[in-house]
Each structure stands twice: as structure tokens, then as C-alpha cells.
Design a protein around this motif. Structure first.
Motif, PDB file in Angstrom:
ATOM      1  N   ARG A 156       0.834  -1.214   0.000  1.00  0.00           N
ATOM      2  CA  ARG A 156       0.000   0.000   0.000  1.00  0.00           C
ATOM      3  C   ARG A 156       0.865   1.259   0.000  1.00  0.00           C
ATOM      4  O   ARG A 156       0.585   2.211  -0.737  1.00  0.00           O
ATOM      5  CB  ARG A 156      -0.914  -0.005   1.226  1.00  0.00           C
ATOM      6  N   HIS A 157       1.918   1.265   0.818  1.00  0.00           N
ATOM      7  CA  HIS A 157       2.795   2.438   0.903  1.00  0.00           C
ATOM      8  C   HIS A 157       3.469   2.713  -0.437  1.00  0.00           C
ATOM      9  O   HIS A 157       3.487   3.853  -0.927  1.00  0.00           O
ATOM     10  CB  HIS A 157       3.843   2.216   1.991  1.00  0.00           C
ATOM     11  N   ASP A 158       4.033   1.683  -1.057  1.00  0.00           N
ATOM     12  CA  ASP A 158       4.747   1.887  -2.315  1.00  0.00           C
ATOM     13  C   ASP A 158       3.804   2.280  -3.444  1.00  0.00           C
ATOM     14  O   ASP A 158       4.170   3.077  -4.319  1.00  0.00           O
ATOM     15  CB  ASP A 158       5.502   0.610  -2.692  1.00  0.00           C
ATOM     16  N   TRP A 159       2.589   1.730  -3.437  1.00  0.00           N
ATOM     17  CA  TRP A 159       1.615   2.131  -4.453  1.00  0.00           C
ATOM     18  C   TRP A 159       1.249   3.598  -4.301  1.00  0.00           C
ATOM     19  O   TRP A 159       1.205   4.343  -5.279  1.00  0.00           O
ATOM     20  CB  TRP A 159       0.371   1.257  -4.356  1.00  0.00           C
ATOM     21  N   ASP A 160       0.996   4.022  -3.063  1.00  0.00           N
ATOM     22  CA  ASP A 160       0.659   5.425  -2.822  1.00  0.00           C
ATOM     23  C   ASP A 160       1.814   6.341  -3.219  1.00  0.00           C
ATOM     24  O   ASP A 160       1.590   7.425  -3.777  1.00  0.00           O
ATOM     25  CB  ASP A 160       0.312   5.631  -1.341  1.00  0.00           C
ATOM     26  N   GLU A 161       3.044   5.902  -2.937  1.00  0.00           N
ATOM     27  CA  GLU A 161       4.211   6.713  -3.307  1.00  0.00           C
ATOM     28  C   GLU A 161       4.336   6.839  -4.817  1.00  0.00           C
ATOM     29  O   GLU A 161       4.646   7.917  -5.341  1.00  0.00           O
ATOM     30  CB  GLU A 161       5.480   6.098  -2.718  1.00  0.00           C
ATOM     31  N   GLU A 162       4.113   5.738  -5.534  1.00  0.00           N
ATOM     32  CA  GLU A 162       4.192   5.800  -6.990  1.00  0.00           C
ATOM     33  C   GLU A 162       3.109   6.701  -7.567  1.00  0.00           C
ATOM     34  O   GLU A 162       3.353   7.464  -8.515  1.00  0.00           O
ATOM     35  CB  GLU A 162       4.075   4.388  -7.581  1.00  0.00           C
ATOM     36  N   GLN A 163       1.899   6.628  -6.996  1.00  0.00           N
ATOM     37  CA  GLN A 163       0.821   7.508  -7.465  1.00  0.00           C
ATOM     38  C   GLN A 163       1.131   8.968  -7.169  1.00  0.00           C
ATOM     39  O   GLN A 163       0.857   9.851  -7.993  1.00  0.00           O
ATOM     40  CB  GLN A 163      -0.494   7.107  -6.792  1.00  0.00           C
ATOM     41  N   ARG A 164       1.739   9.218  -6.002  1.00  0.00           N
ATOM     42  CA  ARG A 164       2.098  10.594  -5.654  1.00  0.00           C
ATOM     43  C   ARG A 164       3.144  11.146  -6.621  1.00  0.00           C
ATOM     44  O   ARG A 164       3.039  12.287  -7.087  1.00  0.00           O
ATOM     45  CB  ARG A 164       2.628  10.642  -4.223  1.00  0.00           C
ATOM     46  N   ARG A 165       4.154  10.323  -6.925  1.00  0.00           N
ATOM     47  CA  ARG A 165       5.202  10.769  -7.861  1.00  0.00           C
ATOM     48  C   ARG A 165       4.629  10.987  -9.259  1.00  0.00           C
ATOM     49  O   ARG A 165       5.022  11.934  -9.961  1.00  0.00           O
ATOM     50  CB  ARG A 165       6.327   9.730  -7.919  1.00  0.00           C
ATOM     51  N   GLU A 166       3.696  10.128  -9.650  1.00  0.00           N
ATOM     52  CA  GLU A 166       3.087  10.293 -10.964  1.00  0.00           C
ATOM     53  C   GLU A 166       2.269  11.573 -11.034  1.00  0.00           C
ATOM     54  O   GLU A 166       2.319  12.298 -12.038  1.00  0.00           O
ATOM     55  CB  GLU A 166       2.205   9.074 -11.266  1.00  0.00           C
ATOM     56  N   ARG A 167       1.522  11.867  -9.961  1.00  0.00           N
ATOM     57  CA  ARG A 167       0.743  13.117  -9.937  1.00  0.00           C
ATOM     58  C   ARG A 167       1.673  14.323  -9.959  1.00  0.00           C
ATOM     59  O   ARG A 167       1.389  15.325 -10.637  1.00  0.00           O
ATOM     60  CB  ARG A 167      -0.142  13.157  -8.692  1.00  0.00           C
ATOM     61  N   GLU A 168       2.789  14.233  -9.230  1.00  0.00           N
ATOM     62  CA  GLU A 168       3.740  15.345  -9.196  1.00  0.00           C
ATOM     63  C   GLU A 168       4.367  15.557 -10.562  1.00  0.00           C
ATOM     64  O   GLU A 168       4.553  16.707 -11.006  1.00  0.00           O
ATOM     65  CB  GLU A 168       4.830  15.050  -8.152  1.00  0.00           C
ATOM     66  N   LEU A 169       4.674  14.477 -11.267  1.00  0.00           N
ATOM     67  CA  LEU A 169       5.253  14.600 -12.604  1.00  0.00           C
ATOM     68  C   LEU A 169       4.262  15.243 -13.565  1.00  0.00           C
ATOM     69  O   LEU A 169       4.633  16.119 -14.371  1.00  0.00           O
ATOM     70  CB  LEU A 169       5.657  13.208 -13.105  1.00  0.00           C
ATOM     71  N   LYS A 170       2.997  14.827 -13.488  1.00  0.00           N
ATOM     72  CA  LYS A 170       1.976  15.415 -14.366  1.00  0.00           C
ATOM     73  C   LYS A 170       1.804  16.897 -14.059  1.00  0.00           C
ATOM     74  O   LYS A 170       1.612  17.710 -14.981  1.00  0.00           O
ATOM     75  CB  LYS A 170       0.656  14.672 -14.190  1.00  0.00           C
ATOM     76  N   ARG A 171       1.865  17.252 -12.776  1.00  0.00           N
ATOM     77  CA  ARG A 171       1.711  18.671 -12.406  1.00  0.00           C
ATOM     78  C   ARG A 171       2.840  19.512 -13.000  1.00  0.00           C
ATOM     79  O   ARG A 171       2.609  20.597 -13.544  1.00  0.00           O
ATOM     80  CB  ARG A 171       1.697  18.800 -10.886  1.00  0.00           C
ATOM     81  N   ARG A 172       4.063  18.979 -12.924  1.00  0.00           N
ATOM     82  CA  ARG A 172       5.201  19.717 -13.466  1.00  0.00           C
ATOM     83  C   ARG A 172       5.130  19.833 -14.980  1.00  0.00           C
ATOM     84  O   ARG A 172       5.487  20.876 -15.554  1.00  0.00           O
ATOM     85  CB  ARG A 172       6.499  19.035 -13.056  1.00  0.00           C
ATOM     86  N   LEU A 173       4.663  18.768 -15.632  1.00  0.00           N
ATOM     87  CA  LEU A 173       4.517  18.833 -17.099  1.00  0.00           C
ATOM     88  C   LEU A 173       3.487  19.885 -17.501  1.00  0.00           C
ATOM     89  O   LEU A 173       3.672  20.589 -18.490  1.00  0.00           O
ATOM     90  CB  LEU A 173       4.122  17.453 -17.629  1.00  0.00           C
TER      91      LEU A 173
END
Length: 506
Positions: free
Chosen positions: A483-500
């Protein structure tokens, strides 16, 4: 220090079995009765829970997580990977029980209300054989292996059971890490010795059938000594050379033997048996998973289902660490399908071919396989071959198959025990491998001298019980980490989309 403590404890058991086999057998029998009576329910609930957990992880969003970096690819091909985990996990047992278990159930029908020796008993016999060797045991292996691999490749952990509890929110599991590792070593040593003991019995029976070698304890001791020398040599040569090559060769041998029986035996009956048994297995899945007999005076559940579940539990740290060692780069979904669905299907095919043929010969051809099982279960397979065309050749191939399975199980166990007892070192010294190889052989010898197969089975259940608690902790820690690693991957993906989006807006 851990190497010497655990090895010393195991050595004491070996010495006890050699010097006072009757006393040791009596004590193990007493412990077995108490464990079966008081903790049988624990094994049933634990294993069913692991089945459900494995299915959930495989088909949920968490199945996309990879065991390692995003760009990593598997170290071994799918064929070699499957061959190694299958040879390490069940090899000897399938050959030993492929004929003997369905015939045993046919004579003592498992479900109440079914008369032994009837067509209904034959159907129930096949259903329970698939139940004992199918999804349930592989789910135990899969969850333990996945937990180890997840922390090993995503958290840079060590090849130790204690590493898997790092995600738990409590301090006491971490303080008991050394104890968990010791329990894993002891459970592994006795679980592997149980299969090696059975392997020695069946190799002896095969050599008796083919070459007339006396079926005695002296012969079995000689077989264990020779096979031990072989698997120590293989273990010292490493996974890439010894284990992988032997596992691939053995899968080819097993496939050829199964194909020969399928073609030379009652082919249509085998296909019908597979079809019917899979259907009843699925329809009775939950009932068989939780079956106890509180109002019946019977030892069947304890002697079969609970023994098997304890056997898989005792093997789980060994098979789990070994599967984790060869599974880097695979996704959680691929890992679970590869370690549960694929080997379960192989077990279904094996039992349908060998068990279906044996029951056909018993029911329709009146071949006395039941008498062979009652006299010595290790001879049942070879008695069946004698009733088929080319039986002598198949007996020789089966004997070689068991010997190579003996070696692959032994060298895999030596590698894992050496890793666990040296702080998780992925490349333990040859000296440590030799120590564990000798100790495993010593356990198998002492248990055989203490009462043959019955002593082997009893010791397996006794030493598996403490590890059930460790498996529960491992599964819970894995769930928290996933659960922790999935949430972290989703957070990083959202952060990458925000920066793009920000870059696009500029």
C-alpha cells in the motif's frame, strides 16, 4: 553466532534420533497429537487466508508493482524460472504421492458418507489429491516469497525473514528478528529433510524394481549419503550452473514420463478424470478448505490435510527465499500467476495422469495397487508401471527423476540455509554450504532410523507450528509495504503530471 546456535540445535535432534530413535518417535507422536487436536483449525484458516490474499494482490491495482526498478528485466527465462521453483517446491512429493495418495483416499474415503472402494470414493480421492497439491500450497509459497522479494528488491533488504517485518508499526517484531530467522532455518531444515527421507524411500523402491537392490535401511542410508554428495557439489557450483541446469533437465524428464503414461495408459479416462476433478474441486473449494471433524472420531484430516499444510508451512521459508532469489524484475501480478496458477495447473495434470491411471487399473483392471500402498507407499508408482507397456523403462526414468529432484531440492535448501545463517549473504562460503548439506542429510537419516516415514511426517508438523505466527506477520507487513509503495508511486506520478502541465503553460 546464529549459524552455530541453529546448527547446534539441529545436531542435538540428529544425535537424539540416532541414539534413542524409539524415545524420539514417542515424543514426536505425543506432540503431533496435541498439535493436531488444538491447532488444526489454525492451519486451515491461515492457508485459506493466504490463498485469498494472493488472489487479491494478483488482480488488484497493486499487481502492477515491480520487484525491483522500473527498467529491470527478469534474470532468468520464464521456463528456467518455472523449472527451478517447481523442482525446489514439490518435485519429490509429486512423484512419491502421484499414485499413492489417490489410492490411499480410495481405500479410506475422505468425506463422511462415502463408502471406500466405490466410484464416489474414486472421485473424492482425486478431488482431495488436487486440493492438497494445488492452489493452497502454492499460495503459501507465493506470499512468503513475494514478501521476501518485495523487501529485498524494493527496500534493499537482506535475504532474511526478519527483513520482511520492517513495515510493521511495532518494535517487538524487529527485536525478535533473530528468533524469526532461527525458526525459519529450523523449519526449513526439517521440512527439506522430510522430503529427502521420502525421496530415499522411493529411490530405494525404484532400484529394487529395476535392479533388485534390497529395500532396507542400509540401502536407504547409502542412497542419502550418495545423493548428499551430489547436491553439495551442485550447491557449491552456484544457481546459474547447478540448480538451473538440473531443474531444466528434470522438468524435461518429468514431462516425458507424464507423456508416456498419458499415451500408454487409459488416455480418454485421464482426460475425463481431469475434467471431472477440476469441476468438483472448484465446487467444493471452500468446504474442503475449512473441513474439520469435531463430532467424528477420525484422524483423516490431521493425517492428511493438516500434515500437508504444516509441510508447506515448513517449506515456505526455504522455497520463499529461493523463489525470491530468482524472481527479480517481475511484477507482483506476474509473480503470483507464475507461482500459483502455473504450478497448480501442472500438479492437476500430474495427478490426473498418474492418479487417474492408477484408479483405472485398480477399479477396471483389478491391479492390486491398494495392497501395494498398504504394504509400502513408496512402491505404488512402480507397481503401476509394471501393469503398463514399457513399465521397466518408465521405472528407470522415474527413479532417475526422483534422484535429480532429490539433488535439486537439496542444493536449493543448502543455498537458502547458508544465506539465512550468514546474515543474508547472497553468496555464502562453500564451507557453510557443506555444513548444511551434512546436517540436512543427518536429519533425514536420524528420522528414518527413528521410525521411517511416520517420524518424518511427525517432525515436520511439530517444527512448522511456530512459523505460522511468523507468516502472519510477514503477510501483514507485505500488505502495509505494498500500500505504501503504491501510494508513493501515485504521488510521484501526480507530481510529474503537475510539473509537465506547468512547463506546458510556460
Amino acid at each position: 553466532m546464529q549459524l552455530y546456535l541453529t546448527a547446534g540445535f539441529i545436531l542435538l535432534i540428529v544425535i537424539w534420533g540416532v541414539l534413542a530413535p524409539e524415545t524420539m518417535a514417542a515424543q514426536f507422536d505425543m506432540l503431533l497429537a496435541a498439535i493436531t487436536r488444538n491447532f488444526g483449525w489454525l492451519y486451515l484458516w491461515l492457508v485459506l487466508g493466504l490463498v485469498l490474499f494472493a488472489l487479491f494482490l494478483a488482480f488488484s491495482r497493486y499487481g502492477d508493482l515491480k520487484l525491483g526498478g522500473e527498467d529491470e528485466t527478469p534474470e532468468f527465462s520464464t521456463r528456467s524460472w518455472f523449472s527451478m521453483l517447481f523442482a525446489a517446491g514439490m518435485g519429490i512429493g509429486l512423484v512419491f504421492w502421484g499414485v499413492a495418495e489417490p489410492i490411499s483416499h480410495f481405500n479410506v474415503a475422505p468425506p463422511p458418507g462415502i463408502r471406500p472402494g466405490t466410484p464416489e470414493a474414486a472421485n473424492a480421492a482425486m478431488r482431495h489429491a488436487l486440493f492438497h497439491w494445488g492452489v493452497h500450497p502454492w499460495a503459501v509459497y507465493s506470499i512468503v516469497a513475494l514478501a521476501i522479494a518485495f523487501f529485498l528488491y524494493r527496500r534493499d533488504g537482506r535475504s532474511l525473514i526478519s527483513t520482511v517485518t520492517d513495515a510493521l508499526p511495532w518494535h517487538w517484531p524487529k527485536r525478535l528478528g533473530g528468533l524469526f530467522n532461527a525458526l525459519a532455518v529450523i523449519a526449513t531444515a526439517f521440512g527439506v529433510a522430510a522430503s529427502l527421507g521420502m525421496g530415499a524411500l522411493q529411490i530405494n523402491s525404484g532400484l529394487t524394481s529395476v535392479f533388485g537392490l534390497p529395500n532396507t535401511q542400509v540401502s536407504q542410508v547409502a542412497i542419502i549419503v550418495i545423493a548428499t554428495a551430489l547436491f553439495i557439489t551442485s550447491a557449491v557450483s552456484g544457481v546459474d550452473k547447478g540448480v538451473r541446469l538440473l531443474s531444466n533437465a528434470n522438468m524435461i524428464l518429468a514431462a516425458l514420463l507424464a507423456l508416456a503414461v498419458f499415451l500408454l495408459g487409459p488416455t480418454i479416462v485421464i482426460v475425463d478424470t481431469l475434467t471431472n476433478t477440476v469441476g468438483t474441486y472448484l465446487s467444493e473449494f471452500v468446504r474442503m478448505s475449512l473441513r474439520m471433524t469435531p463430532f467424528r472420531d477420525t484422524n483423516w484430516v490431521g493425517g492428511w490435510t493438516i500434515f500437508y499444510w504444516a509441510w508447506w508451512v515448513s517449506w515456505s521459508p526455504f522455497v520463499g527465499l529461493f523463489i525470491a532469489r530468482v524472481s527479480r524484475g517481475r511484477t507482483v501480478r506476474e509473480f503470483i500467476i507464475g507461482t500459483v496458477a502455473a504450478p497448480s495447473l501442472a500438479a492437476f495434470l500430474w495427478f490426473s495422469i498418474f492418479g487417474g491411471t492408477a484408479l483405472y487399473l485398480e477399479v477396471w483392471q483389478h491391479v492390486p495397487l491398494s495392497e501395494a500402498v498398504k504394504a509400502d507407499v513408496s512402491t505404488a508408482l512402480f507397481q503401476m508401471f509394471e501393469a503398463l507397456p514399457g513399465g521397466a523403462a518408465m521405472s528407470a526414468v522415474a527413479t532417475l527423476l526422483v534422484l535429480v529432484f532429490f539433488v535439486t531440492s537439496g542444493d536449493s535448501a543448502v543455498l537458502v540455509l547458508s544465506m539465512m545463517s550468514t546474515g543474508g549473504n547472497p553468496e555464502p562460503a562453500a564451507r557453510v554450504k557443506v555444513i548444511w548439506g551434512v546436517l540436512i542429510a543427518g536429519i533425514a537419516l536420524s528420522l528414518l532410523l527413528a521410525g521411517g516415514l511416520k517420524a518424518v511426517q511427525t517432525a515436520t508438523i511439530v517444527f512448522a507450528l511456530p512459523f505460522t505466527v511468523v507468516i502472519v506477520l510477514m503477510a501483514w507487513s507485505l500488505w502495509l509495504a505494498v500500500r505504501h509503495d503504491w501510494d508513493e508511486e501515485q504521488r510521484r506520478e501526480r507530481e510529474l503530471k503537475r510539473r509537465l502541465r506547468q512547463m506546458a503553460g510556460q
